[in-house]
Design a protein around this motif. Structure first.
Motif, PDB file in Angstrom:
ATOM      1  N   GLU A 119       0.742  -1.475   0.010  1.00 30.73           N
ATOM      2  CA  GLU A 119      -0.137  -0.204   0.148  1.00 30.73           C
ATOM      3  C   GLU A 119       0.940   0.870  -0.406  1.00 30.73           C
ATOM      4  O   GLU A 119       1.806   1.072   0.344  1.00 30.73           O
ATOM      5  N   LEU A 120       0.414   2.217  -0.898  1.00 32.62           N
ATOM      6  CA  LEU A 120       0.879   3.687  -0.509  1.00 32.62           C
ATOM      7  C   LEU A 120       0.178   4.608  -0.037  1.00 32.62           C
ATOM      8  O   LEU A 120      -0.505   4.962  -0.287  1.00 32.62           O
ATOM      9  N   ILE A 121       1.219   5.416   1.319  1.00 30.02           N
ATOM     10  CA  ILE A 121       0.236   5.981   1.781  1.00 30.02           C
ATOM     11  C   ILE A 121       1.227   7.530   1.428  1.00 30.02           C
ATOM     12  O   ILE A 121       2.460   7.551   2.072  1.00 30.02           O
ATOM     13  N   PHE A 122       0.453   8.416   0.399  1.00 33.66           N
ATOM     14  CA  PHE A 122       1.303   9.443   0.284  1.00 33.66           C
ATOM     15  C   PHE A 122       0.355  10.478   0.709  1.00 33.66           C
ATOM     16  O   PHE A 122      -0.530  11.136   1.196  1.00 33.66           O
ATOM     17  N   MET A 123       1.407  11.404   1.189  1.00 27.76           N
ATOM     18  CA  MET A 123       1.297  12.508   2.355  1.00 27.76           C
ATOM     19  C   MET A 123       1.406  14.121   1.509  1.00 27.76           C
ATOM     20  O   MET A 123       2.908  13.700   1.115  1.00 27.76           O
ATOM     21  N   ASP A 124       1.005  14.808   1.177  1.00 29.07           N
ATOM     22  CA  ASP A 124       1.185  16.070   0.934  1.00 29.07           C
ATOM     23  C   ASP A 124       0.870  17.075   1.623  1.00 29.07           C
ATOM     24  O   ASP A 124       0.078  16.854   1.870  1.00 29.07           O
ATOM     25  N   ASP A 125       1.873  17.521   1.411  1.00 24.99           N
ATOM     26  CA  ASP A 125       1.951  18.830   2.639  1.00 24.99           C
ATOM     27  C   ASP A 125       1.774  20.627   1.713  1.00 24.99           C
ATOM     28  O   ASP A 125       2.627  21.641   1.610  1.00 24.99           O
ATOM     29  N   SER A 126       0.500  20.270   2.334  1.00 31.33           N
ATOM     30  CA  SER A 126      -0.182  21.910   0.707  1.00 31.33           C
ATOM     31  C   SER A 126       0.549  21.770  -0.199  1.00 31.33           C
ATOM     32  O   SER A 126       0.823  23.675  -0.171  1.00 31.33           O
ATOM     33  N   SER A 127       0.382  21.225  -1.225  1.00 32.74           N
ATOM     34  CA  SER A 127       0.925  21.571  -2.168  1.00 32.74           C
ATOM     35  C   SER A 127       0.410  22.614  -2.708  1.00 32.74           C
ATOM     36  O   SER A 127      -0.590  22.588  -3.178  1.00 32.74           O
ATOM     37  N   LYS A 128       0.944  23.627  -3.419  1.00 35.25           N
ATOM     38  CA  LYS A 128       0.400  24.460  -4.319  1.00 35.25           C
ATOM     39  C   LYS A 128       0.575  23.839  -5.861  1.00 35.25           C
ATOM     40  O   LYS A 128      -0.059  24.468  -7.127  1.00 35.25           O
ATOM     41  N   ASP A 129       1.200  23.119  -6.780  1.00 37.62           N
ATOM     42  CA  ASP A 129       1.235  22.560  -7.988  1.00 37.62           C
ATOM     43  C   ASP A 129       0.234  21.912  -7.956  1.00 37.62           C
ATOM     44  O   ASP A 129      -1.134  21.719  -7.759  1.00 37.62           O
ATOM     45  N   ASP A 130       0.267  21.055  -9.066  1.00 33.78           N
ATOM     46  CA  ASP A 130      -0.043  20.114 -10.291  1.00 33.78           C
ATOM     47  C   ASP A 130      -0.001  18.181  -9.273  1.00 33.78           C
ATOM     48  O   ASP A 130      -0.745  17.796  -9.762  1.00 33.78           O
ATOM     49  N   THR A 131       0.845  18.041  -8.097  1.00 34.09           N
ATOM     50  CA  THR A 131       0.997  17.079  -7.510  1.00 34.09           C
ATOM     51  C   THR A 131      -0.425  16.486  -7.467  1.00 34.09           C
ATOM     52  O   THR A 131      -0.736  14.808  -7.730  1.00 34.09           O
ATOM     53  N   ILE A 132      -1.715  16.600  -6.681  1.00 34.58           N
ATOM     54  CA  ILE A 132      -2.553  15.920  -6.652  1.00 34.58           C
ATOM     55  C   ILE A 132      -3.604  15.582  -7.557  1.00 34.58           C
ATOM     56  O   ILE A 132      -3.424  15.238  -7.689  1.00 34.58           O
ATOM     57  N   GLN A 157      -2.367  15.031 -10.735  1.00 31.11           N
ATOM     58  CA  GLN A 157      -1.487  13.691 -11.179  1.00 31.11           C
ATOM     59  C   GLN A 157      -1.907  12.595 -10.146  1.00 31.11           C
ATOM     60  O   GLN A 157      -1.801  11.021 -10.849  1.00 31.11           O
ATOM     61  N   MET A 158      -2.213  12.613  -8.726  1.00 29.79           N
ATOM     62  CA  MET A 158      -2.506  12.097  -7.739  1.00 29.79           C
ATOM     63  C   MET A 158      -3.129  11.282  -7.899  1.00 29.79           C
ATOM     64  O   MET A 158      -3.497   9.224  -7.812  1.00 29.79           O
ATOM     65  N   MET A 159      -4.391  12.001  -8.597  1.00 23.34           N
ATOM     66  CA  MET A 159      -6.075  11.843  -8.558  1.00 23.34           C
ATOM     67  C   MET A 159      -6.050  10.558  -9.694  1.00 23.34           C
ATOM     68  O   MET A 159      -6.354   9.654  -9.742  1.00 23.34           O
ATOM     69  N   ASP A 160      -5.284  10.679 -10.606  1.00 23.37           N
ATOM     70  CA  ASP A 160      -4.981   9.881 -12.199  1.00 23.37           C
ATOM     71  C   ASP A 160      -4.637   8.357 -11.864  1.00 23.37           C
ATOM     72  O   ASP A 160      -4.397   7.559 -12.110  1.00 23.37           O
ATOM     73  N   LEU A 161      -3.168   8.067 -10.715  1.00 20.01           N
ATOM     74  CA  LEU A 161      -2.560   6.888 -10.193  1.00 20.01           C
ATOM     75  C   LEU A 161      -3.869   6.356  -9.030  1.00 20.01           C
ATOM     76  O   LEU A 161      -3.097   5.425  -9.122  1.00 20.01           O
ATOM     77  N   MET A 162      -4.331   7.513  -8.611  1.00 24.11           N
ATOM     78  CA  MET A 162      -5.294   6.334  -7.257  1.00 24.11           C
ATOM     79  C   MET A 162      -6.293   5.314  -8.695  1.00 24.11           C
ATOM     80  O   MET A 162      -7.446   4.895  -7.042  1.00 24.11           O
ATOM     81  N   LYS A 163      -6.355   5.628  -9.432  1.00 23.51           N
ATOM     82  CA  LYS A 163      -6.754   4.302 -10.430  1.00 23.51           C
ATOM     83  C   LYS A 163      -6.213   3.186  -9.504  1.00 23.51           C
ATOM     84  O   LYS A 163      -6.805   1.965  -9.729  1.00 23.51           O
ATOM     85  N   ASP A 164      -5.457   2.860  -9.113  1.00 24.22           N
ATOM     86  CA  ASP A 164      -4.506   1.675  -8.243  1.00 24.22           C
ATOM     87  C   ASP A 164      -4.889   1.617  -7.471  1.00 24.22           C
ATOM     88  O   ASP A 164      -4.809   2.977  -6.206  1.00 24.22           O
ATOM     89  N   LYS A 165      -5.553   0.976  -6.222  1.00 25.88           N
ATOM     90  CA  LYS A 165      -6.919   0.945  -5.400  1.00 25.88           C
ATOM     91  C   LYS A 165      -5.406   0.829  -4.324  1.00 25.88           C
ATOM     92  O   LYS A 165      -6.062   1.713  -3.014  1.00 25.88           O
ATOM     93  N   ARG A 166      -4.595   0.763  -4.427  1.00 29.98           N
ATOM     94  CA  ARG A 166      -3.306   0.651  -3.163  1.00 29.98           C
ATOM     95  C   ARG A 166      -3.169   1.401  -2.754  1.00 29.98           C
ATOM     96  O   ARG A 166      -2.075   1.654  -1.725  1.00 29.98           O
ATOM     97  N   HIS A 182      -3.394   5.707  -1.241  1.00 31.71           N
ATOM     98  CA  HIS A 182      -4.189   6.429  -0.515  1.00 31.71           C
ATOM     99  C   HIS A 182      -3.506   7.722  -0.489  1.00 31.71           C
ATOM    100  O   HIS A 182      -2.450   8.102   0.011  1.00 31.71           O
ATOM    101  N   VAL A 183      -4.072   8.752  -0.496  1.00 27.71           N
ATOM    102  CA  VAL A 183      -3.749   9.934  -0.613  1.00 27.71           C
ATOM    103  C   VAL A 183      -4.539  10.996   0.068  1.00 27.71           C
ATOM    104  O   VAL A 183      -5.538  11.147   0.379  1.00 27.71           O
ATOM    105  N   SER A 184      -3.545  11.987   0.805  1.00 25.35           N
ATOM    106  CA  SER A 184      -3.933  12.430   1.422  1.00 25.35           C
ATOM    107  C   SER A 184      -2.969  13.362   1.516  1.00 25.35           C
ATOM    108  O   SER A 184      -2.004  13.923   1.248  1.00 25.35           O
ATOM    109  N   LYS A 185      -4.513  15.268   2.119  1.00 27.85           N
ATOM    110  CA  LYS A 185      -3.519  16.276   1.824  1.00 27.85           C
ATOM    111  C   LYS A 185      -3.957  17.719   2.772  1.00 27.85           C
ATOM    112  O   LYS A 185      -4.705  17.382   3.520  1.00 27.85           O
ATOM    113  N   ASN A 186      -2.253  17.432   3.331  1.00 27.69           N
ATOM    114  CA  ASN A 186      -2.789  18.831   4.585  1.00 27.69           C
ATOM    115  C   ASN A 186      -3.299  20.434   3.681  1.00 27.69           C
ATOM    116  O   ASN A 186      -2.370  20.794   3.020  1.00 27.69           O
ATOM    117  N   ILE A 187      -4.214  20.874   4.546  1.00 24.31           N
ATOM    118  CA  ILE A 187      -5.014  21.659   3.792  1.00 24.31           C
ATOM    119  C   ILE A 187      -3.570  23.259   3.812  1.00 24.31           C
ATOM    120  O   ILE A 187      -3.182  24.183   2.997  1.00 24.31           O
TER     121      ILE A 187
END
Length: 261
Positions: free
Chosen positions: A36-49, A51-60, A62-67
């Motif tokens: 499982e990939l636990i992806f923690m984003d610390d308030s990115s302002k670019d297109d990181t998230i 891109q991750m939305m596309d990659l999350m087609k793989d259900k393994r 998991h993406v979280s983002k700090n506001i």
């Protein structure tokens, strides 16, 4: 995916859109599938998230983002709390794994009964081109060895959470990973799998002294704040540690020969 040998992969990010897809795809390409990939984003302002939305087609994945930005220590601790795996592994955005990295490292740990391991890793430049050099290290790293030098590359470490228990990262400015290895090494020695199974992205000379002041300050903080040592002893260990880091690059950098990127 669940299972007794699940590997939880911790990946932290902040404005790393340039490399995030390449790094995550090196996880998806693993021959060992129970992760499982636990992806923690610390308030990115670019297109990181995005891109991750596309990659999350793989259900393994998991993406979280700090506001609002909370720093690497808080992000790491959140990821460690969410990790469900027997094994915990780490990968920075920008760095890459060989397809057999997890398969070989899990087998190495199971066959030998090891709870804490690392591998050799290779250097690539900002365009993912091979620099031709590889970092090795001690075959067995004790806590005493780790005080002298940070031997393990972040992208190569794996530990057995079922054997060693849970850990939390101390909230220091940098080198949270080094502080974590120090805590883990109090419970288990770290063993080297002598294969190059990862690629570290660097944009400077391996022997660069810039910014030396920051490196010294961050190392001092590990000893003074995390290890709770006196200022005098922390200064002495910081100096010895910096010398050890330089000598590691002199003695253990070698030509890459076994197919790392």
């Amino acid at each position: 995916m669940k299972g007794k040998d699940l590997v939880s992969i911790i990946m932290l990010s902040q404005d790393n859109g340039r490399y995030v897809t390449e790094s995550v795809r090196s996880v998806i390409a693993q021959t060992y599938q129970n992760w499982e990939l636990i992806f923690m984003d610390d308030s990115s302002k670019d297109d990181t998230i995005s891109q991750m939305m596309d990659l999350m087609k793989d259900k393994r994945i998991h993406v979280s983002k700090n506001i609002e930005s909370k720093g690497s220590a808080s992000s790491m601790n959140s990821a460690l709390r969410d990790a469900r795996g027997k094994y915990i592994a780490f990968l920075n955005v920008g760095d890459l794994w060989e397809p057999t990295k997890l398969e070989k490292q899990v087998a190495f740990m199971k066959e030998n009964g090891y709870a804490f391991t690392y591998t050799k890793y290779k250097y690539i430049n900002m365009d993912s081109k091979d620099r031709g050099d590889m970092m090795g290290g001690l075959k067995v790293v004790t806590h005493k060895d780790l005080v002298k030098c940070c031997w393990m590359g972040y992208l190569t470490v794996m530990y057995d959470a079922q054997k060693l228990g849970g850990f939390r990262v101390r909230n220091i400015e940098r080198h949270n990973d080094y502080a974590l290895w120090m805590e883990v090494s109090e419970k288990a020695d770290c063993y080297l799998l002598e294969e190059c199974l990862a690629s570290l992205r660097v944009n400077h000379s391996l022997y660069s002294l810039i910014p030396m002041f920051n490196k010294v300050r961050w190392r001092y903080e590990v000893f003074h704040t995390v290890e709770d040592l006196s200022p005098v002893k922390s200064v002495w260990l910081t100096v010895r540690n910096m010398i050890g880091g330089f000598m590691k690059k002199v003695k253990y950098v070698e030509r890459a020969t076994n197919g790392c990127r």
